[in-house]
Design an enzyme around this catalytic site. Sequence first.
Site, mmCIF file in Angstrom:
data_model
loop_
_atom_site.group_PDB
_atom_site.id
_atom_site.type_symbol
_atom_site.label_atom_id
_atom_site.label_comp_id
_atom_site.label_asym_id
_atom_site.label_seq_id
_atom_site.Cartn_x
_atom_site.Cartn_y
_atom_site.Cartn_z
ATOM 1 N N GLU A 143 1.182 10.785 98.479
ATOM 2 C CA GLU A 143 2.243 11.724 98.910
ATOM 3 C C GLU A 143 3.197 11.005 100.020
ATOM 4 O OE1 GLU A 143 -0.014 15.049 100.701
ATOM 5 O OE2 GLU A 143 1.923 16.341 101.097
ATOM 6 N N ASN A 192 1.654 23.415 94.638
ATOM 7 C CA ASN A 192 0.508 22.692 95.300
ATOM 8 C C ASN A 192 0.057 23.680 96.451
ATOM 9 O OD1 ASN A 192 -1.175 20.304 96.410
ATOM 10 N ND2 ASN A 192 -0.151 20.906 97.961
ATOM 11 N N GLU A 193 -1.222 24.068 96.329
ATOM 12 C CA GLU A 193 -1.823 24.957 97.380
ATOM 13 C C GLU A 193 -0.950 25.962 97.712
ATOM 14 O OE1 GLU A 193 -3.348 22.650 100.793
ATOM 15 O OE2 GLU A 193 -4.879 21.545 99.205
ATOM 16 N N TYR A 252 -12.377 19.202 100.257
ATOM 17 C CA TYR A 252 -12.387 17.982 101.050
ATOM 18 C C TYR A 252 -13.643 17.988 101.753
ATOM 19 C CZ TYR A 252 -7.272 16.868 100.583
ATOM 20 O OH TYR A 252 -6.164 16.139 100.165
ATOM 21 N N GLU A 286 -7.378 17.106 94.621
ATOM 22 C CA GLU A 286 -7.637 16.555 95.941
ATOM 23 C C GLU A 286 -9.131 16.618 96.434
ATOM 24 O OE1 GLU A 286 -4.811 17.858 98.837
ATOM 25 O OE2 GLU A 286 -3.178 17.899 97.446
ATOM 26 N N GLN A 291 -6.227 9.731 99.947
ATOM 27 C CA GLN A 291 -5.086 9.220 99.380
ATOM 28 C C GLN A 291 -5.177 8.109 98.908
ATOM 29 O OE1 GLN A 291 -1.533 10.864 100.420
ATOM 30 N NE2 GLN A 291 -1.935 13.134 100.640
HETATM 31 O O1 AHR Z 1 -3.799 15.430 101.312
HETATM 32 C C1 AHR Z 1 -3.303 15.722 102.451
HETATM 33 C C2 AHR Z 1 -2.961 17.289 102.278
HETATM 34 O O2 AHR Z 1 -4.179 18.285 102.006
HETATM 35 C C3 AHR Z 1 -2.213 17.632 101.100
HETATM 36 O O3 AHR Z 1 -0.962 17.593 101.269
HETATM 37 C C4 AHR Z 1 -2.412 19.222 100.698
HETATM 38 O O4 AHR Z 1 -2.275 19.428 99.592
HETATM 39 C C5 AHR Z 1 -3.955 19.406 101.280
HETATM 40 O O5 AHR Z 1 -3.901 20.244 102.028
#
Ligand code: AHR
Length: 506
Positions: free
Chosen positions: A27, A174-175, A242, A298, A347
């Site tokens: 990103e 995205n999101e 996450y 992600e 990432q």
């Molecule tokens: O990976 C960092 C961020 O986490 C990304 O930009 C977003 O999609 C997520 O909230």
Amino acid sequence: MLKTILHINPDKTLSHIAPEIYGQFSEHLGRCIYDGIYVGEDSDIPNVKGMRKDVVEALRALHLPVLRWPGGCFADEYHWRDGIGPKENRRRMVNTSWGGTVEDNSFGTHEFMELCDQLDCEPYIAINLGSGTVQEAAEWIEYMTADGDSTITNLRKENGRTKPWHLKYVGIGNENWGCGGSMSPDFYANEYKRYQCFCKNYGDNKLYKVACGPNAEDYNWTKELMSRIDHLQANGISLHCYTVPGDWEHRGSATDFSDEEYYSTISNALHIEDIIKKHLAIMDEYDPNHDIDLLVDEWGTWYNVEPGTNPAFLYQQNTMRDAIVAAASLNIFNKHSDRIAMANIAQVVNVLQAMILTEDTKILKTPTYDVFQMYKEHQNATLVESYVADAANRINEPVISYNDISIPALSESVSVTEQNGQKLLTITLSNTSLTDSLSVELELPIKYSFCGKASVAMLHAEARAYNTFDDPDRVRAFETEEDWNGNLQIVSLPACSVCRICCYVS
Ligand code: AHR
């Protein structure tokens, strides 16, 4: 010493492990693209067309299958036309997602496709649904994939690329429940359907379209989305999940953590399996034929940033704890490879649970890098049945208990490939205990035996150990060859370790 038995049945083949499960995410965030990957052709850092040679070489060794770009949250503020044409004319924009830095757009579509060529991987483009237009999205697809004599394709040719690129994976937004527009699921589903309708297939290029799926445990999003889309509109939906040691307000340090934080991190990482199962069960209600895949596009650990670094850059160190998270997560994705078509750790360089960290001319490979290196043999292999304990109970024991946290000591998955008429097993194991080694008896059905040399790669270190630019190989996997025979074989896993075994069986 803890002990367990792992039963492996090479005849019980379960699912193809899509190589894309070993995918990555890049990103325009902090030092991921700029510094981490792209330094420009005039840089003193050795580069090919602006891409760091050291980083590309290290990533090629992972057989990286797919790379997602340009975000993340940034994707929904990215306008592709800003990133094409002569660099001096490219628009300078404020990256409002990540720290308000000025983005000069010197890395755009052509540069990303060049990077994918150098890495020999599939591109995965995230299209701007949040602040873009349908026309903009449609024209980006045309720019990348159409041939012929249209104004848009001629623009690409003027910018130096005659042939269209091959592009399979397209994420639409995205999101969008959060940074991508704070949308409700029904509003997003309608927008998605409109956008996807104008993302056309040109010539032989066939798009695989991904709708924005849920955040972690937002099952309502999955339900609402799945009730409104079908497989003619979407090939897959994404999941973002996450791992934080505590909660989002108490993420803690990447390197300085207590035993309790270690175990809560591993426990939270393992929880993704329940989350995946619950989303899949909802998907099944609307898509009983399993035409729509799940893509965990992600995932990874998210701690406080390294002291002294920009909080918006999400730069964190990476310890043996992260290696255990990566190993356990990849084992879970392998086990669900019947439905998981892709996963992209966040990432690839310098951001969150990165493979590589850079500092000027130096790079280091993190412990997570080694896990991806060790697990690459699973790519394109076939998952086979493997389970701990007795066939009737299949209880994953022993269990590690720490205060009120309980986790299985062993994480595992096993795959098979046919090579020269023989079966090659890849067995990946991880011992999550901080204190005890774990003896694992690998048991094949009686008609099978391990034959000949087994290649055993082992990664282990104290949970808080990490690599630095001055000591870049402090945590590193090492490989040995062992003679294995018979249908039983004992492997001893040190505390806090990851192991990969490749061996033939017949
Ligand atoms: O990976 C960092 C961020 O986490 C990304 O930009 C977003 O999609 C997520 O909230």
